[in-house]
Design a protein around this motif. Structure first.
Motif, PDB file in Angstrom:
ATOM      1  N   ASP A   1       0.728  -1.152   0.165  1.00 16.43           N
ATOM      2  CA  ASP A   1       0.056   0.018  -0.087  1.00 16.43           C
ATOM      3  C   ASP A   1       0.739   1.351   0.000  1.00 16.43           C
ATOM      4  O   ASP A   1       0.559   2.258  -0.650  1.00 16.43           O
ATOM      5  N   PHE A   2       1.671   1.137   0.646  1.00 21.16           N
ATOM      6  CA  PHE A   2       2.818   2.407   1.032  1.00 21.16           C
ATOM      7  C   PHE A   2       3.798   2.660  -0.465  1.00 21.16           C
ATOM      8  O   PHE A   2       3.538   3.724  -1.128  1.00 21.16           O
ATOM      9  N   ALA A   3       3.962   1.247  -1.060  1.00 23.83           N
ATOM     10  CA  ALA A   3       4.641   1.612  -2.451  1.00 23.83           C
ATOM     11  C   ALA A   3       3.662   1.990  -3.442  1.00 23.83           C
ATOM     12  O   ALA A   3       4.350   3.023  -4.106  1.00 23.83           O
ATOM     13  N   PHE A   4       2.403   1.724  -3.536  1.00 23.54           N
ATOM     14  CA  PHE A   4       1.554   2.257  -4.320  1.00 23.54           C
ATOM     15  C   PHE A   4       1.185   3.668  -4.060  1.00 23.54           C
ATOM     16  O   PHE A   4       1.094   4.484  -4.885  1.00 23.54           O
ATOM     17  N   LEU A   5       1.353   4.131  -2.861  1.00 23.87           N
ATOM     18  CA  LEU A   5       1.039   5.626  -2.539  1.00 23.87           C
ATOM     19  C   LEU A   5       2.318   6.339  -2.978  1.00 23.87           C
ATOM     20  O   LEU A   5       1.978   7.593  -3.545  1.00 23.87           O
TER      21      LEU A   5
ATOM     22  N   PHE B   1       4.064   5.726  -5.638  1.00 25.69           N
ATOM     23  CA  PHE B   1       3.988   5.572  -7.115  1.00 25.69           C
ATOM     24  C   PHE B   1       2.926   6.652  -7.435  1.00 25.69           C
ATOM     25  O   PHE B   1       3.082   7.422  -8.468  1.00 25.69           O
ATOM     26  N   PHE B   2       1.838   6.644  -6.739  1.00 23.69           N
ATOM     27  CA  PHE B   2       0.701   7.578  -7.299  1.00 23.69           C
ATOM     28  C   PHE B   2       1.109   8.942  -7.012  1.00 23.69           C
ATOM     29  O   PHE B   2       0.609   9.994  -7.464  1.00 23.69           O
ATOM     30  N   THR B   3       2.042   9.352  -5.821  1.00 24.12           N
ATOM     31  CA  THR B   3       2.355  10.472  -5.681  1.00 24.12           C
ATOM     32  C   THR B   3       3.458  11.118  -6.524  1.00 24.12           C
ATOM     33  O   THR B   3       3.420  12.317  -6.958  1.00 24.12           O
ATOM     34  N   ILE B   4       4.318  10.139  -7.025  1.00 23.69           N
ATOM     35  CA  ILE B   4       5.099  10.691  -7.958  1.00 23.69           C
ATOM     36  C   ILE B   4       4.385  10.735  -9.282  1.00 23.69           C
ATOM     37  O   ILE B   4       4.829  11.766 -10.047  1.00 23.69           O
ATOM     38  N   GLU B   5       3.489  10.210  -9.647  1.00 20.04           N
ATOM     39  CA  GLU B   5       2.919  10.198 -11.169  1.00 20.04           C
ATOM     40  C   GLU B   5       1.998  11.657 -10.983  1.00 20.04           C
ATOM     41  O   GLU B   5       1.885  12.404 -11.877  1.00 20.04           O
ATOM     42  N   LEU B   6       1.358  11.980  -9.561  1.00 23.41           N
ATOM     43  CA  LEU B   6       0.588  13.348  -9.428  1.00 23.41           C
ATOM     44  C   LEU B   6       1.824  14.319  -9.384  1.00 23.41           C
ATOM     45  O   LEU B   6       1.291  15.458  -9.958  1.00 23.41           O
ATOM     46  N   GLY B   7       2.878  14.193  -9.063  1.00 21.07           N
ATOM     47  CA  GLY B   7       4.061  15.269  -9.026  1.00 21.07           C
ATOM     48  C   GLY B   7       4.400  15.455 -10.513  1.00 21.07           C
ATOM     49  O   GLY B   7       4.511  16.658 -10.843  1.00 21.07           O
ATOM     50  N   LEU B   8       4.403  14.482 -11.338  1.00 21.33           N
ATOM     51  CA  LEU B   8       4.914  14.588 -12.816  1.00 21.33           C
ATOM     52  C   LEU B   8       3.683  15.441 -13.520  1.00 21.33           C
ATOM     53  O   LEU B   8       4.081  16.176 -14.360  1.00 21.33           O
TER      54      LEU B   8
ATOM     55  N   PHE C   1      -5.589  14.245  -6.667  1.00 23.07           N
ATOM     56  CA  PHE C   1      -5.160  14.954  -5.811  1.00 23.07           C
ATOM     57  C   PHE C   1      -5.620  14.616  -4.429  1.00 23.07           C
ATOM     58  O   PHE C   1      -4.799  14.828  -3.435  1.00 23.07           O
ATOM     59  N   ILE C   2      -6.840  15.010  -4.347  1.00 25.55           N
ATOM     60  CA  ILE C   2      -7.715  14.859  -3.153  1.00 25.55           C
ATOM     61  C   ILE C   2      -7.214  13.544  -2.496  1.00 25.55           C
ATOM     62  O   ILE C   2      -7.001  13.337  -1.337  1.00 25.55           O
ATOM     63  N   VAL C   3      -7.327  12.440  -3.133  1.00 24.64           N
ATOM     64  CA  VAL C   3      -7.147  11.110  -2.653  1.00 24.64           C
ATOM     65  C   VAL C   3      -5.903  10.777  -2.136  1.00 24.64           C
ATOM     66  O   VAL C   3      -5.578  10.386  -1.020  1.00 24.64           O
ATOM     67  N   VAL C   4      -4.758  11.241  -2.997  1.00 29.27           N
ATOM     68  CA  VAL C   4      -3.253  11.170  -2.427  1.00 29.27           C
ATOM     69  C   VAL C   4      -3.014  11.931  -1.356  1.00 29.27           C
ATOM     70  O   VAL C   4      -2.377  11.562  -0.423  1.00 29.27           O
ATOM     71  N   ALA C   5      -3.317  13.124  -1.425  1.00 25.33           N
ATOM     72  CA  ALA C   5      -3.249  14.054  -0.296  1.00 25.33           C
ATOM     73  C   ALA C   5      -3.977  13.471   1.156  1.00 25.33           C
ATOM     74  O   ALA C   5      -3.285  13.579   2.163  1.00 25.33           O
ATOM     75  N   SER C   6      -5.213  12.873   1.054  1.00 27.38           N
ATOM     76  CA  SER C   6      -5.888  12.706   1.982  1.00 27.38           C
ATOM     77  C   SER C   6      -5.197  11.222   2.461  1.00 27.38           C
ATOM     78  O   SER C   6      -5.054  11.079   3.680  1.00 27.38           O
ATOM     79  N   SER C   7      -4.821  10.336   1.712  1.00 27.30           N
ATOM     80  CA  SER C   7      -3.788   9.213   1.822  1.00 27.30           C
ATOM     81  C   SER C   7      -2.607   9.848   2.979  1.00 27.30           C
ATOM     82  O   SER C   7      -2.222   8.891   3.576  1.00 27.30           O
ATOM     83  N   TRP C   8      -1.946  10.819   2.382  1.00 25.55           N
ATOM     84  CA  TRP C   8      -0.582  11.194   3.068  1.00 25.55           C
ATOM     85  C   TRP C   8      -1.130  11.620   4.358  1.00 25.55           C
ATOM     86  O   TRP C   8      -0.403  11.498   5.384  1.00 25.55           O
ATOM     87  N   MET C   9      -2.236  12.335   4.615  1.00 25.96           N
ATOM     88  CA  MET C   9      -2.619  13.242   5.738  1.00 25.96           C
ATOM     89  C   MET C   9      -3.279  12.446   6.975  1.00 25.96           C
ATOM     90  O   MET C   9      -3.026  12.551   8.059  1.00 25.96           O
ATOM     91  N   SER C  10      -3.873  11.371   6.404  1.00 23.11           N
ATOM     92  CA  SER C  10      -4.497  10.392   7.340  1.00 23.11           C
ATOM     93  C   SER C  10      -4.494   8.951   6.881  1.00 23.11           C
ATOM     94  O   SER C  10      -5.184   8.115   6.499  1.00 23.11           O
TER      95      SER C  10
END
Length: 121
Positions: free
Chosen positions: A11-15, A17-24, A43-52
């Motif tokens: 799950d952390f690896a996918f997070l 990966f998705f963060t890198i994709e969103l950054g690009l 963006f909302i899903v990735v940001a909420s995943s990092w925050m919570s």
């Protein structure tokens, strides 16, 4: 090996990966990233995943990222459009079937209404 730890690692690896994709995507599009509904959702899903990280309910929203394939893959887009176009016809067929079942239910109720009282059932 602990299965929960393995799931957390994946799950952390996918997070990441998705963060890198969103950054690009952000580097490529800039602030116009928020004009696209799917990218805003990402963006909302990735940001909420990092925050919570402890709230599993918010993290399960990431499964809806698969829906992006419908917009990106042309064949899937055509299939979904065809399915949506058939909905009115399916509703008409369901209405006809409902009427047929209703007619048969009324007929059978009238034909067999006395069978229970006569002890035949």
């Amino acid at each position: 090996p602990d299965v929960n730890q393995a799931f957390e690692s994946v799950d952390f690896a996918f997070l990441i990966f998705f963060t890198i994709e969103l950054g690009l995507q952000f580097i490529h599009r800039g602030l116009s990233l928020f004009s696209n509904g799917w990218l805003t959702f990402d963006f909302i899903v990735v940001a909420s995943s990092w925050m919570s990280a402890s709230f599993m309910i918010l993290r399960t929203l990431r499964i809806f990222r698969v829906l992006r394939l419908v917009t990106r893959v042309r064949v899937l887009n055509e299939i979904v459009a065809a399915l949506i176009n058939t909905i009115p016809k399916l509703i008409a067929i369901a209405a006809v079937l409902f009427l047929i079942f209703y007619v048969y239910a009324v007929m059978l109720t009238l034909f067999f209404k006395d069978m229970y009282e006569e002890g035949l059932t």
